[in-house]
Design an enzyme around this catalytic site. Structure first.
Site, PDB file in Angstrom:
ATOM      1  N   THR A   1      31.271  41.672  36.938  1.00  0.00           N
ATOM      2  CA  THR A   1      32.298  42.655  36.559  1.00  0.00           C
ATOM      3  C   THR A   1      31.951  43.153  35.163  1.00  0.00           C
ATOM      4  OG1 THR A   1      33.941  41.449  37.833  1.00  0.00           O
ATOM      5  CG2 THR A   1      34.765  43.011  36.214  1.00  0.00           C
TER       6      THR A   1
ATOM      7  N   LYS B   1      37.067  48.389  40.889  1.00  0.00           N
ATOM      8  CA  LYS B   1      37.450  47.045  40.435  1.00  0.00           C
ATOM      9  C   LYS B   1      38.427  47.145  39.260  1.00  0.00           C
ATOM     10  CE  LYS B   1      36.793  42.549  39.507  1.00  0.00           C
ATOM     11  NZ  LYS B   1      37.222  41.473  40.347  1.00  0.00           N
TER      12      LYS B   1
ATOM     13  N   LYS C   1      39.767  39.855  30.324  1.00  0.00           N
ATOM     14  CA  LYS C   1      38.463  40.530  30.317  1.00  0.00           C
ATOM     15  C   LYS C   1      38.523  41.829  31.127  1.00  0.00           C
ATOM     16  CE  LYS C   1      33.969  40.511  32.385  1.00  0.00           C
ATOM     17  NZ  LYS C   1      32.970  39.927  33.273  1.00  0.00           N
TER      18      LYS C   1
END
Ligand code: NAD
Length: 308
Positions: free
Chosen positions: A97, A172, A247
């Site tokens: 990611t 995402k 994050k």
């Protein structure tokens, strides 16, 4: 027929993902900087390489599953980097990611080195990685996606081609921005209900069948009781750790800044989770944010026996 696959980053996610590729009949050569990760990988039938370049040499497909964008870009580049080590025309699948901008930079580097590439981040967590049920969100050309699909299918249950380079990471980041905001909304509503004399069960029974229904409520419910499998029932053991939510929301804010999109709730959710992850919240499930909301509101958590 099995492919030759290099797998770089054999951590919590990468380790079991690589193991599923072996189970599907692929020849997997793996590398990680952590000796324990290599040891574990060896027991799963992964051939442990001396370096990431050695793993990539001769591979058809190069998969990276690394902590952040800077690790990916560093691993790709340089004399001993993956791009130089792989044979021309290899297919690079970047599954970490990372920021959309970093994903686009990785695509450009791969193309300049004569390789093909997809960004293919995942959701589904460590459980999904172990069980081979991850969701992949892919960005890149239709041809590269078609080539990657059978490889991704060995690790995932749902594989979606979202569009061109970087768009998998965009999916995402957008999904997790919804998730971060909705978990805070659900938690605030439970705490308000508690203060107003409304039981958690009663609010759940209403909202789960009404317009407040969402994943944060019905699957990862932040109060113990209504959803027995949710992390709230095991003292917020993750699940999806607060540090990872912080994050991912940081990546969302980076995307908001680069696009000029005004997302006040997304930005506030990032601040809330950044603070949460500076303390104990880093290692707790992100639904543990409710304990912060209770503390700030002077509300005691209801006794768990009362919920049984
Ligand atoms: P992790 O820290 O367990 O694994 C990362 C691994 O990369 C570590 O073993 C580390 O030693 C290794 N590494 C770092 N730099 C390296 C290098 N240059 N060469 C080789 N190995 C290197 O992290 P994780 O939980 O497996 O997550 C990996 C990625 O997946 C992250 O980007 C994370 O955001 C994403 N992700 C995680 C989850 C989750 O639930 N854990 C869910 C979805 C996505």
């Amino acid at each position: 027929m099995g492919k030759k696959i290099a797998f770089i980053g054999l951590g919590h996610m990468g380790g079991p993902m690589a193991a599923n590729l072996v189970k599907a009949g692929h020849l997997v050569s793996g590398f990680d900087l952590a000796p324990e990760a290599l040891e574990q990988a060896r027991t799963q039938g992964i051939q442990v390489a001396e370096s990431s370049a050695a793993a990539a040499a001769g591979a058809d497909v190069v998969i990276t599953m690394l902590p952040a964008g800077r690790h990916v870009l560093a691993a790709y580049q340089g004399q001993n980097g993956l791009l130089a080590a792989a044979k021309p025309g290899s297919l690079f699948l970047e599954c970490s990611t990372i920021a959309v901008e970093d994903a686009r930079a990785a695509h450009a580097l791969a193309a300049a080195a004569g390789h093909r590439s997809l960004d293919a981040p995942v959701s589904g967590g460590v459980g999904g990685a172990v069980n081979g049920t991850l969701t992949f969100m892919a960005g890149g050309s239709a041809e590269d996606f078609a080539d990657a699909e059978p490889v991704l299918a060995a690790m995932g249950g749902r594989i979606v081609h979202c569009g061109g380079p970087g768009v998998g990471q965009a999916a995402k980041v957008c999904n997790n921005m919804i998730l971060g905001i909705s978990m805070i909304a659900v938690s605030e509503a439970f705490v308000l209900g508690e203060k107003l004399g409304l039981s958690n069960e009663a609010l759940f029974d209403v909202a789960s069948a009404a317009s407040g229904q969402c994943w944060a409520l019905t699957t990862n419910c932040p109060v113990p009781g209504p959803v027995p499998a949710s992390p709230a029932n095991r003292d917020y053991q993750p699940g999806f750790a607060g540090a990872l939510m912080a994050k991912d929301l940081g990546l969302a804010v980076q995307a908001l800044e680069s696009t000029g999109v005004q997302a006040r709730l997304g930005s506030l959710a990032e601040e809330i989770y950044r603070n949460f992850a500076q303390g104990e919240g880093a290692g707790r499930d992100f639904s543990g944010i409710i304990t912060e909301i209770r503390a700030a509101s002077g509300v005691e958590a209801p006794a768990v026996e009362a919920l049984a």
